[in-house]
Design a protein around this motif. Structure first.
Motif, PDB file in Angstrom:
ATOM      1  N   SER A  37      22.619  76.953  26.379  1.00 13.83           N
ATOM      2  CA  SER A  37      22.420  77.834  27.532  1.00 13.83           C
ATOM      3  C   SER A  37      23.774  78.303  28.045  1.00 13.83           C
ATOM      4  O   SER A  37      24.822  77.709  27.758  1.00 13.83           O
TER       5      SER A  37
ATOM      6  N   GLU B 158      30.849  81.839  32.929  1.00  8.91           N
ATOM      7  CA  GLU B 158      29.510  82.319  32.590  1.00  8.91           C
ATOM      8  C   GLU B 158      29.486  83.810  32.265  1.00  8.91           C
ATOM      9  O   GLU B 158      28.740  84.243  31.392  1.00  8.91           O
TER      10      GLU B 158
ATOM     11  N   ARG C 175      12.128  84.200  25.362  1.00  4.36           N
ATOM     12  CA  ARG C 175      11.525  83.383  26.419  1.00  4.36           C
ATOM     13  C   ARG C 175      10.086  83.062  26.040  1.00  4.36           C
ATOM     14  O   ARG C 175       9.317  83.957  25.687  1.00  4.36           O
TER      15      ARG C 175
ATOM     16  N   GLU D 194      18.345  91.385  32.327  1.00  7.19           N
ATOM     17  CA  GLU D 194      17.514  91.324  33.540  1.00  7.19           C
ATOM     18  C   GLU D 194      18.197  90.528  34.643  1.00  7.19           C
ATOM     19  O   GLU D 194      18.163  90.907  35.817  1.00  7.19           O
ATOM     20  N   ARG D 195      18.863  89.431  34.272  1.00  6.62           N
ATOM     21  CA  ARG D 195      19.531  88.620  35.294  1.00  6.62           C
ATOM     22  C   ARG D 195      20.694  89.385  35.926  1.00  6.62           C
ATOM     23  O   ARG D 195      20.977  89.223  37.105  1.00  6.62           O
ATOM     24  N   ASP D 196      21.370  90.249  35.144  1.00  4.24           N
ATOM     25  CA  ASP D 196      22.462  91.049  35.689  1.00  4.24           C
ATOM     26  C   ASP D 196      21.931  92.101  36.667  1.00  4.24           C
ATOM     27  O   ASP D 196      22.569  92.398  37.688  1.00  4.24           O
TER      28      ASP D 196
ATOM     29  N   LYS E 178      24.917  78.187  31.017  1.00  2.19           N
ATOM     30  CA  LYS E 178      25.503  77.175  31.903  1.00  2.19           C
ATOM     31  C   LYS E 178      26.116  76.040  31.102  1.00  2.19           C
ATOM     32  O   LYS E 178      27.221  75.576  31.413  1.00  2.19           O
TER      33      LYS E 178
ATOM     34  N   THR F 251      17.119  98.425  41.811  1.00  4.00           N
ATOM     35  CA  THR F 251      16.771  97.886  40.494  1.00  4.00           C
ATOM     36  C   THR F 251      16.481  99.011  39.511  1.00  4.00           C
ATOM     37  O   THR F 251      16.934  98.994  38.365  1.00  4.00           O
TER      38      THR F 251
ATOM     39  N   THR G 275      13.814  79.169  26.983  1.00  2.00           N
ATOM     40  CA  THR G 275      14.460  80.160  26.121  1.00  2.00           C
ATOM     41  C   THR G 275      14.704  79.522  24.764  1.00  2.00           C
ATOM     42  O   THR G 275      15.410  78.517  24.660  1.00  2.00           O
TER      43      THR G 275
ATOM     44  N   ARG H 104      19.253  91.791  38.536  1.00  2.66           N
ATOM     45  CA  ARG H 104      18.927  91.085  39.786  1.00  2.66           C
ATOM     46  C   ARG H 104      20.194  90.734  40.562  1.00  2.66           C
ATOM     47  O   ARG H 104      20.210  90.782  41.788  1.00  2.66           O
ATOM     48  N   ARG H 105      21.266  90.385  39.851  1.00  5.77           N
ATOM     49  CA  ARG H 105      22.508  90.002  40.527  1.00  5.77           C
ATOM     50  C   ARG H 105      23.203  91.201  41.167  1.00  5.77           C
ATOM     51  O   ARG H 105      23.808  91.071  42.234  1.00  5.77           O
TER      52      ARG H 105
END
Length: 264
Positions: free
Chosen positions: A66, A78, A98, A166-168, A68, A149, A108, A170-171
């Protein structure tokens, strides 16, 4: 009498070239990984991506990879590791899918490919994990968050290099929302984010957009000056029928004063 030696024997050739790299190769009896030159000499992957791919290929099956966990292992952090993983996905060295387990947990599943060029030539496509069932929809954010978004996701239509995970999205959405909250139209934000991009490959689009959203944020507009109060509407005096201004119908000031004097 011995013959005289006229020529000295030639010197042994040096194992190290006069310029450039030399190699002193020793056999690995154990604990080694075979890595193809198609990876180590890849012309489009960054050094971070090449090194990360070699590290992942050296890991045993089931090892945790992952973002992290990798950031705990390496000093790049990260953001750089996430960008390197996206590079490896784009060039076929990695897939991340996923999946929802029967217990309801979402995981994942990562697959590393050590020779994508050979897989591309093969008649059989590389094995892919089974498609995951669709996840439950996320709760909808406020109107401006939805617009932010949509704006960030749509950037890849204007430049494919601005493809975001997708995480980017949201960030970065709160930063884009700050622009919209200050009265900047989505089209104006889009022009700011896509104008003057470098001609070279963009390895970390999320970092570039985060920089522009932060550094180019315009100040809020000053408050509009307060409009002067509107005068009271015209009324006709109930007693003398003269016009006067008052918030509601009634008698004019003169008639009110006359009535007060008469009452006294």
């Amino acid at each position: 009498m011995a013959d005289q030696q006229l020529n000295a024997p030639p010197c042994a050739a040096s194992p190290v070239p006069s310029s450039g790299i030399g190699h002193d190769n020793r056999r690995h009896p154990d604990r080694f990984t075979v890595v193809g030159n198609h990876l180590t000499q890849h012309r489009e992957l960054s050094l971070t991506a090449i090194g990360l791919a070699a590290h992942i290929q050296s890991l045993p099956a089931g090892a945790k990879v992952s973002i992290k966990r990798l950031a705990e292992r390496f000093p790049e952090g990260e953001v750089r590791i996430a960008g390197a993983l996206r590079e490896l996905e784009a060039h076929g060295y990695l897939t991340r899918t996923r999946e929802r387990l029967p217990s309801g947990q979402v995981i994942t599943r990562t697959v590393s490919y050590n020779n994508p060029p050979a897989m591309a030539v093969s008649a059989q496509p590389p094995p892919r994990p089974a498609p995951a069932p669709p996840e439950a929809p996320l709760p909808l954010p406020e109107a401006h968050d939805t617009a932010a978004t949509t704006l960030l996701t749509d950037l890849r239509r204007h430049d494919p290099r601005l493809l975001l995970a997708e995480r980017d999205v949201r960030r970065l959405a709160p930063a884009a929302t700050a622009w919209l909250d200050r009265g900047i139209t989505p089209e104006a934000v889009r022009r700011t984010l896509t104008a003057g991009l470098p001609a070279t490959p963009i390895h970390h689009p999320a970092a570039l957009l985060a920089h522009r959203l932060t550094e180019f944020l315009p100040p809020p507009l000053p408050a509009s000056p307060t409009a002067p109060p509107r005068p009271d509407p015209l009324q006709n005096c109930d007693h003398c029928d003269r016009a006067f201004r008052a918030p509601r119908p009634g008698r004019c000031r003169d008639c009110i004063a006359h009535s007060a004097t008469a009452a006294a």
